[in-house]
Scaffold this motif. Structure first.
Motif, PDB file in Angstrom:
ATOM      1  N   ILE A 462       0.812  -1.225   0.000  1.00  0.00           N
ATOM      2  CA  ILE A 462       0.000   0.000   0.000  1.00  0.00           C
ATOM      3  C   ILE A 462       0.839   1.267   0.000  1.00  0.00           C
ATOM      4  O   ILE A 462       0.318   2.353  -0.252  1.00  0.00           O
ATOM      5  CB  ILE A 462      -0.961   0.028   1.210  1.00  0.00           C
ATOM      6  CG1 ILE A 462      -0.184   0.167   2.533  1.00  0.00           C
ATOM      7  CG2 ILE A 462      -1.849  -1.199   1.235  1.00  0.00           C
ATOM      8  CD1 ILE A 462      -1.084   0.376   3.740  1.00  0.00           C
ATOM      9  N   ASN A 465       0.771   2.992  -3.400  1.00  0.00           N
ATOM     10  CA  ASN A 465      -0.470   2.809  -4.145  1.00  0.00           C
ATOM     11  C   ASN A 465      -1.631   3.477  -3.413  1.00  0.00           C
ATOM     12  O   ASN A 465      -2.229   2.896  -2.504  1.00  0.00           O
ATOM     13  CB  ASN A 465      -0.761   1.319  -4.329  1.00  0.00           C
ATOM     14  CG  ASN A 465      -2.004   1.080  -5.179  1.00  0.00           C
ATOM     15  OD1 ASN A 465      -2.635   2.013  -5.664  1.00  0.00           O
ATOM     16  ND2 ASN A 465      -2.365  -0.195  -5.349  1.00  0.00           N
ATOM     17  N   PRO A 466      -2.004   4.720  -3.787  1.00  0.00           N
ATOM     18  CA  PRO A 466      -3.083   5.424  -3.091  1.00  0.00           C
ATOM     19  C   PRO A 466      -4.451   4.789  -3.278  1.00  0.00           C
ATOM     20  O   PRO A 466      -5.400   5.153  -2.583  1.00  0.00           O
ATOM     21  CB  PRO A 466      -3.033   6.834  -3.692  1.00  0.00           C
ATOM     22  CG  PRO A 466      -2.342   6.675  -4.994  1.00  0.00           C
ATOM     23  CD  PRO A 466      -1.381   5.542  -4.838  1.00  0.00           C
ATOM     24  N   ASN A 467      -4.576   3.843  -4.211  1.00  0.00           N
ATOM     25  CA  ASN A 467      -5.859   3.166  -4.420  1.00  0.00           C
ATOM     26  C   ASN A 467      -6.016   1.919  -3.557  1.00  0.00           C
ATOM     27  O   ASN A 467      -7.112   1.370  -3.450  1.00  0.00           O
ATOM     28  CB  ASN A 467      -6.019   2.779  -5.896  1.00  0.00           C
ATOM     29  CG  ASN A 467      -6.063   4.000  -6.797  1.00  0.00           C
ATOM     30  OD1 ASN A 467      -6.726   4.985  -6.480  1.00  0.00           O
ATOM     31  ND2 ASN A 467      -5.349   3.942  -7.914  1.00  0.00           N
ATOM     32  N   ALA A 468      -4.905   1.466  -2.944  1.00  0.00           N
ATOM     33  CA  ALA A 468      -4.976   0.275  -2.094  1.00  0.00           C
ATOM     34  C   ALA A 468      -5.554   0.635  -0.730  1.00  0.00           C
ATOM     35  O   ALA A 468      -5.416   1.756  -0.256  1.00  0.00           O
ATOM     36  CB  ALA A 468      -3.586  -0.337  -1.949  1.00  0.00           C
ATOM     37  N   GLN A 469      -6.190  -0.343  -0.093  1.00  0.00           N
ATOM     38  CA  GLN A 469      -6.843  -0.094   1.186  1.00  0.00           C
ATOM     39  C   GLN A 469      -6.743  -1.324   2.074  1.00  0.00           C
ATOM     40  O   GLN A 469      -6.772  -2.459   1.591  1.00  0.00           O
ATOM     41  CB  GLN A 469      -8.316   0.264   0.949  1.00  0.00           C
ATOM     42  CG  GLN A 469      -9.125   0.526   2.214  1.00  0.00           C
ATOM     43  CD  GLN A 469     -10.532   0.991   1.909  1.00  0.00           C
ATOM     44  OE1 GLN A 469     -10.741   2.069   1.344  1.00  0.00           O
ATOM     45  NE2 GLN A 469     -11.522   0.179   2.268  1.00  0.00           N
ATOM     46  N   ASN A 471      -8.383  -2.832   5.916  1.00  0.00           N
ATOM     47  CA  ASN A 471      -9.422  -2.614   6.908  1.00  0.00           C
ATOM     48  C   ASN A 471      -8.811  -2.703   8.297  1.00  0.00           C
ATOM     49  O   ASN A 471      -8.397  -3.771   8.735  1.00  0.00           O
ATOM     50  CB  ASN A 471     -10.541  -3.649   6.741  1.00  0.00           C
ATOM     51  CG  ASN A 471     -11.190  -3.564   5.372  1.00  0.00           C
ATOM     52  OD1 ASN A 471     -11.370  -2.477   4.831  1.00  0.00           O
ATOM     53  ND2 ASN A 471     -11.535  -4.710   4.799  1.00  0.00           N
ATOM     54  N   ASP A 476     -11.165   2.202   7.818  1.00  0.00           N
ATOM     55  CA  ASP A 476     -10.610   1.702   6.561  1.00  0.00           C
ATOM     56  C   ASP A 476      -9.480   2.644   6.159  1.00  0.00           C
ATOM     57  O   ASP A 476      -9.656   3.868   6.100  1.00  0.00           O
ATOM     58  CB  ASP A 476     -11.685   1.673   5.480  1.00  0.00           C
ATOM     59  CG  ASP A 476     -12.752   0.618   5.762  1.00  0.00           C
ATOM     60  OD1 ASP A 476     -12.465  -0.326   6.530  1.00  0.00           O
ATOM     61  OD2 ASP A 476     -13.872   0.760   5.250  1.00  0.00           O
ATOM     62  N   ARG A 478      -6.096   4.016   3.909  1.00  0.00           N
ATOM     63  CA  ARG A 478      -5.344   4.101   2.651  1.00  0.00           C
ATOM     64  C   ARG A 478      -4.248   5.141   2.815  1.00  0.00           C
ATOM     65  O   ARG A 478      -4.307   6.001   3.702  1.00  0.00           O
ATOM     66  CB  ARG A 478      -6.256   4.448   1.475  1.00  0.00           C
ATOM     67  CG  ARG A 478      -6.750   5.865   1.446  1.00  0.00           C
ATOM     68  CD  ARG A 478      -7.618   6.125   0.228  1.00  0.00           C
ATOM     69  NE  ARG A 478      -7.931   7.545   0.081  1.00  0.00           N
ATOM     70  CZ  ARG A 478      -7.192   8.402  -0.586  1.00  0.00           C
ATOM     71  NH1 ARG A 478      -6.073   7.999  -1.192  1.00  0.00           N
ATOM     72  NH2 ARG A 478      -7.526   9.684  -0.679  1.00  0.00           N
ATOM     73  N   ARG A 487      -8.266   7.778   7.013  1.00  0.00           N
ATOM     74  CA  ARG A 487      -9.147   6.758   7.582  1.00  0.00           C
ATOM     75  C   ARG A 487     -10.615   7.080   7.276  1.00  0.00           C
ATOM     76  O   ARG A 487     -11.012   8.233   7.275  1.00  0.00           O
ATOM     77  CB  ARG A 487      -8.982   6.691   9.103  1.00  0.00           C
ATOM     78  CG  ARG A 487      -7.580   6.406   9.585  1.00  0.00           C
ATOM     79  CD  ARG A 487      -7.503   6.494  11.101  1.00  0.00           C
ATOM     80  NE  ARG A 487      -7.901   7.811  11.586  1.00  0.00           N
ATOM     81  CZ  ARG A 487      -8.834   8.044  12.494  1.00  0.00           C
ATOM     82  NH1 ARG A 487      -9.488   7.036  13.047  1.00  0.00           N
ATOM     83  NH2 ARG A 487      -9.128   9.277  12.876  1.00  0.00           N
TER      84      ARG A 487
END
Length: 504
Positions: A462, A465-469, A471, A476, A478, A487
């Motif tokens: 992550i 990668n700003p699109n990865a997340q 939990n 949540d 990123r 969050r």
């Protein structure tokens, strides 16, 4: 002395009109010793007239010092007014050390509304001079209704300059964000946390959270604890790296973080700080910033409420720097989503009988046009404020952040919070559901530790990668483009004094 003071004001106001970008304030004073840039005092006498003369001669630093020196002979609030004048001039020349020295001499507890707004303006001016327009926009006072026309004009001038510099965008404009340092794998984590001093118990709770997460999701990973107060942050970071750390988590306090960022060339391994230095102009590639920012929650409330069609809001926030920050964050996000803040009502930061008047003033100012209230408050403040809002406007929904709940169940007192919708971290909801919440002294800090381990372990996937997340227990998670951890929380409400999760 008093007639002379008023003459000085008039004389100084006349001078201000001659300056293209007014830096002086309307209000001044006489004599004492003059502080140097390190805050120490040198011998000498200063008056407002001398300070005015120094400024018109272009000697701004000396003028700032003279205004500060002259402030000592005046009572509150004139004293603070004159110190803020000195701070404004220091900010105008971009001298952060001198500006902050003066600002530190102005206790928040003695600031009236005008001086509080001026303090925020000075901080925004300094941010703009340091080429951080995004911070300037976040820092400017949010409520311009009850301040003088002269200060209102200055605030709008800085706002226009900041918006022009930022290109109309928020975020990390003005910051130099280096390419992310992303580890290929994470098997050894160092925890740079206080094990002594005022933050000892908080540091221990964070470390317990990290250990709990390691045992459940990363048993192949070691977590080594380093006391940040034993030798300093820089020495302990270097020691951790020398002993094989892949990622260093911490420090918790801003002072230790500032020490590390003062020597960015030493950061050879990723650093996941547990606090933010939002005025950092250069963000090293190694730095990731994580914490429980109230601004994140305020923005989430703004996004959720506008999505539900609640597009006219009253904002109620304490008269404090924290209140200013959270109100400004909500207003900015709410307006960006098409909402309109009809009134920002500041109430006393300590519990007060004046709350009723604050509620009545807010409702009267909006004349029934508000569709919601955003309440920035501590538990004790919210317990007083919520019943007043319910009595005066029973159909008006009230939204808040997690700060209204202490983190420990107290149905007797929290029954006054029934009906408020607020943001809450998953870990607190889980603890409420399984009855374990009160087992932790600082449940949100425990969750912060759990997620620090989760983020550190997952940085290879992550980090860039700003699109990865992932939990987490604080929401949540990123990693944004400036490597601040963002969050998204749950929403909850109080029923019979106990928080319960709401459907999203």
């Amino acid at each position: 002395m008093q007639p002379r003071f008023h003459q000085s004001i008039l004389k100084y106001c006349a001078l201000s009109l001659l300056i293209v970008v007014p830096l002086l304030l309307q209000g001044c004073s006489p004599t004492t010793s003059i502080p140097g840039t390190d805050g120490s005092a040198t011998q000498g006498n200063a008056s407002i007239e001398q300070a005015n003369a120094l400024f018109t001669q272009g000697k701004k630093r000396e003028a700032a010092q003279a205004y500060y020196a002259a402030s000592a002979r005046y009572p509150t609030p004139q004293r603070e007014r004159i110190i803020l004048q000195a701070a404004e001039i220091a900010a105008s020349i971009g001298d952060a050390q001198l500006t902050n020295t003066y600002l530190a001499r102005v206790p928040a507890s003695v600031l009236d509304g005008e001086n509080r707004a001026r303090q925020a303006y000075v901080k925004a001016l300094l941010a703009l001079q340091q080429k951080n327009p995004a911070l300037a926009l976040r820092t400017l006072p949010s409520n311009l209704d009850n301040i003088s026309p002269a200060l209102r004009a200055k605030v709008k001038h800085i706002q226009q300059r900041a918006q022009a510099s930022a290109g109309g965008k928020g975020g990390s404009v003005g910051q130099n964000v280096q390419r992310a340092m992303v580890p290929s794998s994470v098997n050894r984590i160092a925890a740079l946390l206080p094990q002594s001093g005022a933050l000892r118990s908080v540091g221990q709770e964070i470390y317990r959270g990290m250990e709990t997460a390691r045992n459940s999701i990363a048993s192949d990973t070691t977590v080594q604890l380093y006391d940040v107060n034993a030798g300093g942050a820089v020495a302990q970071y270097q020691r951790a790296v020398a002993e094989g750390a892949d990622v260093v988590v911490g420090p918790l306090d801003k002072e230790s973080l500032a020490q590390l960022l003062a020597q960015p060339q030493l950061l050879s391994k990723p650093l996941l700080s547990l606090n933010y230095l939002t005025n950092s102009r250069n963000i090293p590639g190694a730095l990731y910033q994580f914490g429980l920012l109230p601004e994140d929650e305020a923005r989430q409330v703004a996004t959720a409420t506008t999505a539900r069609g609640l597009r006219t809001a009253i904002v109620m926030a304490p008269a404090s720097s924290w209140g200013d920050r959270i109100a400004a964050a909500f207003r900015s996000a709410y307006q960006a989503k098409g909402g309109q803040v009809l009134n920002i009502q500041q109430y006393p930061d300590t519990a007060s009988n004046a709350y009723m008047q604050n509620v009545q003033n807010a409702l009267a100012a909006t004349q029934g046009r508000a569709s919601m209230v955003f309440l920035a408050a501590s538990p004790s403040q919210a317990r007083l404020m919520r019943p007043l809002l319910a009595a005066q406007a029973p159909s008006l929904p009230v939204y808040a952040t997690s700060h209204i709940f202490s983190g420990r169940t107290d149905p007797g007192n929290d029954a006054d919070l029934d009906g408020i919708r607020y943001t809450e971290i998953p870990w607190v909801i889980e603890g409420l559901q399984n009855g374990s919440l009160n087992n932790s002294t600082f449940p949100r800090m425990f969750a912060l530790g759990m997620d620090a381990l989760l983020i550190a372990k997952n940085l290879p996937s992550i980090g860039g990668n700003p699109n990865a997340q992932v939990n987490g227990k604080t929401g949540d998670i990123r990693v944004a483009g400036n490597r601040q951890i963002q969050r998204t929380l749950l929403f909850a409400t109080f029923v019979n004094g106990v928080p319960q999760a709401l459907g999203q």
